[in-house]
Design an enzyme around this catalytic site. Structure first.
Site, mmCIF file in Angstrom:
data_model
loop_
_atom_site.group_PDB
_atom_site.id
_atom_site.type_symbol
_atom_site.label_atom_id
_atom_site.label_comp_id
_atom_site.label_asym_id
_atom_site.label_seq_id
_atom_site.Cartn_x
_atom_site.Cartn_y
_atom_site.Cartn_z
ATOM 1 N N HIS A 248 -5.070 1.767 -8.918
ATOM 2 C CA HIS A 248 -5.973 0.893 -9.667
ATOM 3 C C HIS A 248 -5.946 1.181 -11.166
ATOM 4 C CE1 HIS A 248 -9.180 4.029 -8.961
ATOM 5 N NE2 HIS A 248 -9.613 3.601 -10.118
ATOM 6 N N ASP B 62 -4.151 5.190 -3.020
ATOM 7 C CA ASP B 62 -4.438 4.728 -4.381
ATOM 8 C C ASP B 62 -3.656 5.539 -5.423
ATOM 9 O OD1 ASP B 62 -5.501 3.607 -6.636
ATOM 10 O OD2 ASP B 62 -7.578 3.706 -5.964
ATOM 11 N N SER C 162 -10.523 8.582 -12.660
ATOM 12 C CA SER C 162 -9.564 8.000 -11.729
ATOM 13 C C SER C 162 -8.165 8.485 -12.039
ATOM 14 C CB SER C 162 -9.561 6.484 -11.864
ATOM 15 O OG SER C 162 -10.597 5.952 -11.124
HETATM 16 N N1 ARG Z 1 -14.176 2.340 -7.522
HETATM 17 C C1 ARG Z 1 -12.966 2.719 -8.165
HETATM 18 C C2 ARG Z 1 -13.218 3.097 -9.602
HETATM 19 O O1 ARG Z 1 -14.207 2.788 -10.190
HETATM 20 C C3 ARG Z 1 -11.972 1.604 -8.217
HETATM 21 C C4 ARG Z 1 -11.268 1.385 -6.986
HETATM 22 C C5 ARG Z 1 -10.373 0.198 -7.117
HETATM 23 N N2 ARG Z 1 -10.297 -0.485 -5.858
HETATM 24 C C6 ARG Z 1 -10.763 -1.733 -5.654
HETATM 25 N N3 ARG Z 1 -10.775 -2.205 -4.454
HETATM 26 N N4 ARG Z 1 -11.153 -2.498 -6.639
HETATM 27 O O2 ARG Z 1 -12.370 3.658 -10.242
#
Ligand code: ARG
Length: 752
Positions: free
Chosen positions: A93, A229, A676
């Site tokens: 992501h 991811d 992330s």
């Molecule tokens: N919650 C994660 C973050 O804030 C992002 C994950 C991305 N995945 C998604 N399905 N949008 O970094």
């Protein structure tokens, strides 16, 4: 967790004397003093020098901040160097935007994944940059030396800005480094960070979204998770090792340090640390701030983003091209939207406001304890309460003007880019020209040149604007957001042009949006280009999108004015509150809120109990991928070859001792958006996974850490390697890594 750009800028260690693991995002230079002994007891085997050193290569040299451009002051994600050829692992992501930009209907890397077969196939990303931290320094004394208590907020800010600029200049080594100075503890401390920034960062590999985003928005922010991811980039430099913009002559960077990768996996209670660039937390927020978020700020944002997301989604579902075009915008907005919903729920369920009030009562009593204290801190809480109620009174108009008007339909923002052209097309009146003839001629010529440059710029921007743009979707966005604006914004605060244009359409926002899109030059690249061939003032002046944009802009400035005054009044009170709190709890070791600077957090691998009678294991396995499979739902498609490998249990050396393939695991580390892609590292300094999310039950975590509930969700590095090696066959990348495994030796990794 990726750092959200959308969140507006406003968005208690327990024991005495001793730092407790889990909670806290610690500054690397203070690790030796504050955390090292504790970390050693918990299982860290590296020396303090091996973790952070200015003179020798150390762990920090393998951690990079991902950002855009050569002089960033914040980072949307983190990456780690995993080979001596500058290979970077980060989240899928985090790479999503870059992957999307390279994708077309013919080469859909989002759907199919991307694997460069060799260096020459690695794809450049003109905007992307990575920053290495060279060193950091506490500059509190020199910054605070330029301020005093008689200064008002503006004077104080100006003095600090001046000092900061000087520090940045003096430490940049003539522009070689990007120097950033940041405030900590609400302006009670300042630190300086020196970065080397590389701007040639290429895409090397990405799994298909059915792996990298498996579970989609449904599973996002939740455990149990089965998402691979990750994505892979490489940093390039000039042949002499210095940063350089993209050039075919550039070579892979040989980093000072790269993380070895461990195939040993995790057990409950194992020591873990995570390094990265957490963006924003608000752990010292008061009850008034919690109240403001819950009742004034979040509901409006959730409502408006939700409308936009729904509108986009209907068009994305109908057309593959639109789906690719809007994938990245939609994913990041959906992420923020779900975050705000989860945080609202968490703050309420965990009674965060009440807990804050408890602390504030102590503060009030403490402040009243002696004359000096009551002078300095006696009104702090009342000032905070007052500031937040002023913000509460002004935020709604600001949010509606910005999110439904100016920043709602994309066409409005785009139209505004032509405002400077309009100014230049306006003929200069004689009286504005210099008297002297020669000078007047020169002024006219300069203006002509400026006009030509502006037109050229706008022309270059056309392709960029329309590449990921679908006018019918944007028209729908306009209609639904204007509808919210018309109903929720007090009539007397509505933008004049909006009111007039809507009245002509009998209050029908669908009809208004249709009129704008039928008549604006900004709705199609053909119209914009035709206009730029023969720019004329009249066309701009009567353009409905630009008229609306102007009108919203005026209102946005008004709304921002009131809001900013309220915000500024809070700055002093926030600083004094934290100053007082640290005196009141003199034995406690405080850690600073996240602010997009490099931090380290340590904790352990842990399960949790999300609710009464429910227990969540700390690992998820490949079996769960097949359990979640749903070929009719885009978010839960399992690629056929992956399914085959899982069914045959063909996991190569990446299975655990019981032959299972671990996909994700949980740890107690304290992270937030910006982390992330961060490496999760074991006690030996080896990479065991990549942090990528937080969990639903503790979404209030950015405001209050909940040790029993708050977990970081990591993708196990063995699953990452399994996808690269067994699924994608990109063995050249596996061969670059430094892979560690304790006995028994793996079957396939001959190289170790
Ligand atoms: N919650 C994660 C973050 O804030 C992002 C994950 C991305 N995945 C998604 N399905 N949008 O970094």
């Amino acid at each position: 967790m990726r750092k959200s750009i959308l969140l507006l800028s406003f968005l208690l260690v327990i024991s005495l004397g001793k730092v407790v693991a889990d909670e806290g995002m610690w500054l690397p230079i203070l690790v030796q003093r504050l955390n090292y002994t504790d970390m050693q007891k918990a299982g860290l085997q590296l020396t303090a020098e091996e973790i952070y050193s200015v003179n020798h290569s150390s762990l920090k040299d393998a951690i990079v901040g991902l950002s855009n451009g050569p002089t960033p002051s914040g980072y949307f994600c983190t990456g780690e160097i995993v080979s001596d050829q500058g290979l970077i692992f980060t989240n899928h992501h985090c790479g999503y935007d870059a992957i999307q930009k390279h994708s077309t209907v013919e080469h859909d890397y989002l759907t199919d994944g991307f694997w460069a077969a060799n260096l020459s196939e690695e794809l450049p990303n003109p905007e992307l940059s990575v920053s290495f931290l060279v060193r950091m320094e506490d500059v509190t004394d020199s910054v605070l030396a330029v301020v005093n208590d008689t200064m008002d907020v503006q004077e104080r800010a100006a003095a600090i800005r001046k000092k900061t600029a000087e520090l940045r200049k003096n430490n940049s080594d003539n522009g070689r480094y990007n120097v950033v100075v940041k405030s900590f503890f609400e302006g009670n401390e300042y630190y300086l960070f020196i970065y080397e920034v590389f701007t040639d960062v290429r895409l090397v590999g990405a799994p298909p979204s059915s792996v990298g985003k498996f579970g989609g928005d449904t599973d996002n922010w939740m455990w149990p998770r089965h998402t691979g991811d990750f994505s892979i980039f490489r940093v390039y430099c000039a042949p002499d090792g210095k940063p350089a913009d993209y050039s075919p002559d550039n070579v892979p960077l040989q980093p000072k340090h790269h993380l070895p990768v461990s195939l040993d996996g995790v057990k409950k209670d194992d020591f873990t640390m995570i390094w990265g660039f957490p963006g924003n937390t608000d752990r010292y927020l008061t009850s008034f701030g919690v109240d403001f978020n819950l009742n004034n700020q979040y509901p409006a944002i959730i409502e408006l983003l939700g409308r936009k997301l729904d509108a986009w989604k209907s068009f994305m579902e109908a057309d593959t091209k639109v789906k690719i075009q809007y994938a990245s915008k939609h994913a990041s907005m959906a992420n923020t939207w779900k975050y705000l919903i989860g945080q609202t729920r968490g703050l309420k369920r965990l009674n965060v406001k009440e807990k804050k009030e408890f602390l504030e009562n102590d503060f009030t009593q403490w402040a009243a304890g002696d004359e000096q204290r009551s002078q300095r801190y006696g009104t702090v809480l009342a000032d905070l309460q007052n500031g937040y109620s002023q913000m509460a009174a002004t935020i709604r108009p600001m949010l509606y003007t910005n999110l439904a008007g100016l920043g709602g339909a994309e066409i409005i923002g785009y139209a505004l880019e032509f405002a400077s052209l309009r100014e230049l097309l306006n003929p200069i009146s004689k009286k504005d020209l210099p008297k002297d003839k020669e000078m007047a001629a020169k002024a006219l010529q300069e203006r002509q040149e400026k006009l030509a440059a502006t037109i050229k710029n706008l022309r270059e921007g056309v392709q960029e604007q329309f590449k990921d743009y679908y006018a019918p979707a944007d028209q729908k966005v306009m209609a639904v957001l204007f509808d919210a604006y018309a109903h929720e914004m007090p009539f007397e605060l509505q933008a004049e042009a909006f009111v007039a244009m809507l009245a002509k359409k009998g209050g029908n926002t669908e009809a208004l949006a249709a009129e704008v899109f039928n008549n604006s030059i900004f709705a199609s690249p053909e119209k914009v280009n035709a206009f730029l061939d023969k720019p004329n003032l009249k066309a701009l002046e009567k353009d409905p999108a630009l008229r609306l944009a102007d009108s919203f802009m005026g209102k946005a400035m008004e709304a921002a004015g009131g809001f900013r005054t309220a915000q500024a009044s809070l700055a002093t009170a926030k600083r004094l509150f934290l100053e007082g709190l640290r005196k009141m709890q003199a034995n406690k070791v405080f850690y600073p809120d996240a602010n997009s600077t490099m931090r380290m957090t340590y904790g352990s691998v842990q399960d949790y109990y999300p609710a009464d009678a429910i227990h969540y294991d700390y690992i998820s396995t490949a079996k769960g991928i097949l359990e979640k499979e749903d070929p009719t739902n885009d978010e839960f498609i399992v690629p056929p070859y992956l399914k085959e490998l899982i069914e045959k249990q063909d996991f190569g050396p990446y299975a655990d001792d019981n032959g299972k393939l671990i996909v994700c695991f949980l740890s107690t580390n304290d992270i937030t958006g910006g982390n992330s892609g961060s490496p999760i590292i074991n006690g030996k300094g080896e990479l065991i996974g990549l942090a990528f999310d937080g969990n639903w039950e503790a979404m209030s975590g950015d405001i209050a850490f909940e040790p029993a509930l708050q977990r970081t969700i990591n993708v196990d590095v063995r699953y990452v390697l399994f996808i690269i090696d067994k699924y994608a066959g990109a063995t050249r990348l596996i061969d670059e890594l430094t892979i560690h495994k304790s006995e028994p030796k793996p079957i396939r990794i001959e190289k170790i």
